[in-house]
Design a protein around this motif. Structure first.
Motif, PDB file in Angstrom:
ATOM      1  N   TYR A   1     -24.374 -12.328 -17.257  1.00 52.22           N
ATOM      2  CA  TYR A   1     -24.677 -13.760 -17.141  1.00 52.22           C
ATOM      3  C   TYR A   1     -23.388 -14.558 -17.249  1.00 52.22           C
ATOM      4  O   TYR A   1     -22.581 -14.345 -18.161  1.00 52.22           O
ATOM      5  N   TYR A   2     -23.229 -15.491 -16.313  1.00 52.30           N
ATOM      6  CA  TYR A   2     -22.024 -16.310 -16.241  1.00 52.30           C
ATOM      7  C   TYR A   2     -22.365 -17.784 -16.409  1.00 52.30           C
ATOM      8  O   TYR A   2     -23.366 -18.268 -15.877  1.00 52.30           O
ATOM      9  N   CYS A   3     -21.491 -18.473 -17.093  1.00 56.66           N
ATOM     10  CA  CYS A   3     -21.542 -19.921 -17.190  1.00 56.66           C
ATOM     11  C   CYS A   3     -20.546 -20.479 -16.173  1.00 56.66           C
ATOM     12  O   CYS A   3     -19.460 -19.916 -15.986  1.00 56.66           O
TER      13      CYS A   3
ATOM     14  N   TRP B   1     -25.861 -21.697 -15.101  1.00 55.89           N
ATOM     15  CA  TRP B   1     -25.922 -20.293 -15.492  1.00 55.89           C
ATOM     16  C   TRP B   1     -26.274 -19.469 -14.245  1.00 55.89           C
ATOM     17  O   TRP B   1     -27.195 -19.835 -13.487  1.00 55.89           O
TER      18      TRP B   1
ATOM     19  N   THR C   1     -21.031 -27.478 -26.012  1.00 54.50           N
ATOM     20  CA  THR C   1     -21.609 -26.161 -25.786  1.00 54.50           C
ATOM     21  C   THR C   1     -22.972 -26.301 -25.113  1.00 54.50           C
ATOM     22  O   THR C   1     -23.745 -27.203 -25.458  1.00 54.50           O
TER      23      THR C   1
ATOM     24  N   ARG D   1     -28.138 -28.347 -24.361  1.00 51.95           N
ATOM     25  CA  ARG D   1     -26.724 -28.618 -24.634  1.00 51.95           C
ATOM     26  C   ARG D   1     -26.579 -29.256 -25.996  1.00 51.95           C
ATOM     27  O   ARG D   1     -27.520 -29.860 -26.528  1.00 51.95           O
TER      28      ARG D   1
ATOM     29  N   PHE E   1     -32.591 -24.361 -20.650  1.00 51.99           N
ATOM     30  CA  PHE E   1     -31.181 -24.764 -20.665  1.00 51.99           C
ATOM     31  C   PHE E   1     -31.070 -25.990 -21.566  1.00 51.99           C
ATOM     32  O   PHE E   1     -31.800 -26.950 -21.395  1.00 51.99           O
TER      33      PHE E   1
ATOM     34  N   GLU F   1     -18.534 -17.553 -22.703  1.00 50.69           N
ATOM     35  CA  GLU F   1     -19.921 -17.188 -22.983  1.00 50.69           C
ATOM     36  C   GLU F   1     -20.001 -16.239 -24.170  1.00 50.69           C
ATOM     37  O   GLU F   1     -19.061 -15.482 -24.444  1.00 50.69           O
TER      38      GLU F   1
ATOM     39  N   TRP G   1     -15.485 -20.772 -13.949  1.00 50.74           N
ATOM     40  CA  TRP G   1     -16.375 -19.690 -14.374  1.00 50.74           C
ATOM     41  C   TRP G   1     -15.902 -19.085 -15.678  1.00 50.74           C
ATOM     42  O   TRP G   1     -14.703 -18.987 -15.932  1.00 50.74           O
TER      43      TRP G   1
ATOM     44  N   CYS H   1     -22.413 -21.111 -24.146  1.00 49.53           N
ATOM     45  CA  CYS H   1     -21.226 -21.313 -23.319  1.00 49.53           C
ATOM     46  C   CYS H   1     -20.442 -22.479 -23.907  1.00 49.53           C
ATOM     47  O   CYS H   1     -20.898 -23.626 -23.845  1.00 49.53           O
TER      48      CYS H   1
ATOM     49  N   LEU I   1     -23.233 -28.142 -15.310  1.00 49.18           N
ATOM     50  CA  LEU I   1     -23.047 -26.789 -15.822  1.00 49.18           C
ATOM     51  C   LEU I   1     -24.166 -25.893 -15.289  1.00 49.18           C
ATOM     52  O   LEU I   1     -25.304 -26.349 -15.150  1.00 49.18           O
TER      53      LEU I   1
ATOM     54  N   LEU J   1     -14.399 -21.848 -20.035  1.00 49.24           N
ATOM     55  CA  LEU J   1     -15.791 -21.590 -20.378  1.00 49.24           C
ATOM     56  C   LEU J   1     -15.864 -20.212 -21.023  1.00 49.24           C
ATOM     57  O   LEU J   1     -15.396 -19.234 -20.439  1.00 49.24           O
TER      58      LEU J   1
END
Length: 123
Positions: free
Chosen positions: A94-96, A36, A78, A72, A70, A6, A113, A22, A34, A4
Motif C-alpha cells: 500500500y502506497y500513500c 492511497w 498525517t 486525516r 480515509f 507509510e 509517493w 502516512c 492525498l 510521505l
C-alpha cells in the motif's frame, strides 16, 4: 521536497483490521489531495481511496467501499486508512501519494509517493 512515510502494515487474518498511517512533510498540504494506492504481485498499481486535505470529496474504489475509511489529522500532518473486514484479495503493498490539485483516481496524476507498506491478509 514532499516526503510521505507509510506505516502500519502487517499480517492479519481475513476479517481482521489494520490502520495504515502516512506522515506527510515538506509542504503546507492545504491545497493537496492525498491518495492511497496498492499493488499486488504481478498486478498494476490500483487506486484505493483519495481525499482533499480539507476532507471534502473523498473517493473510494468500489472494492473497498464500506470497509475502508480515509481520515486525516491536520495537527500531525498525517492521513490514515482504516481497513476493516480485510480479505485475502486486499493483500498488496500500500502506497500513500500526493498531488497539488484535486482528488482524482488516476495513479499517474500523483506526483509524490511514499515507499509503501506491506499488507498481507491470510485466509
Amino acid at each position: 521536497q514532499v516526503q510521505l512515510v507509510e506505516s502500519g502494515g502487517g499480517l492479519v487474518q481475513a476479517g481482521g483490521s489494520l490502520r495504515l498511517s502516512c506522515a506527510a512533510s515538506g509542504r503546507t498540504f492545504s491545497s493537496y489531495a492525498l491518495g492511497w494506492f496498492r499493488q499486488a504481485p504481478g498486478k498494476e498499481r490500483e487506486f484505493v481511496a483519495a481525499m482533499n486535505w480539507s476532507g471534502v470529496g473523498t473517493l473510494y474504489a468500489d472494492s473497498v467501499k464500506g470497509r475502508f475509511t480515509f481520515s486525516r489529522d491536520n495537527a500531525k500532518n498525517t492521513v490514515y486508512l482504516q481497513m476493516n473486514s480485510l480479505k485475502p484479495e486486499d493483500t498488496a503493498v500500500y502506497y500513500c501519494a500526493a498531488r497539488r490539485a484535486g482528488v482524482i483516481r488516476q495513479t499517474y496524476e500523483y506526483d509524490y509517493w511514499g515507499q509503501g507498506t506491506q499488507v498481507t491478509v491470510s485466509s
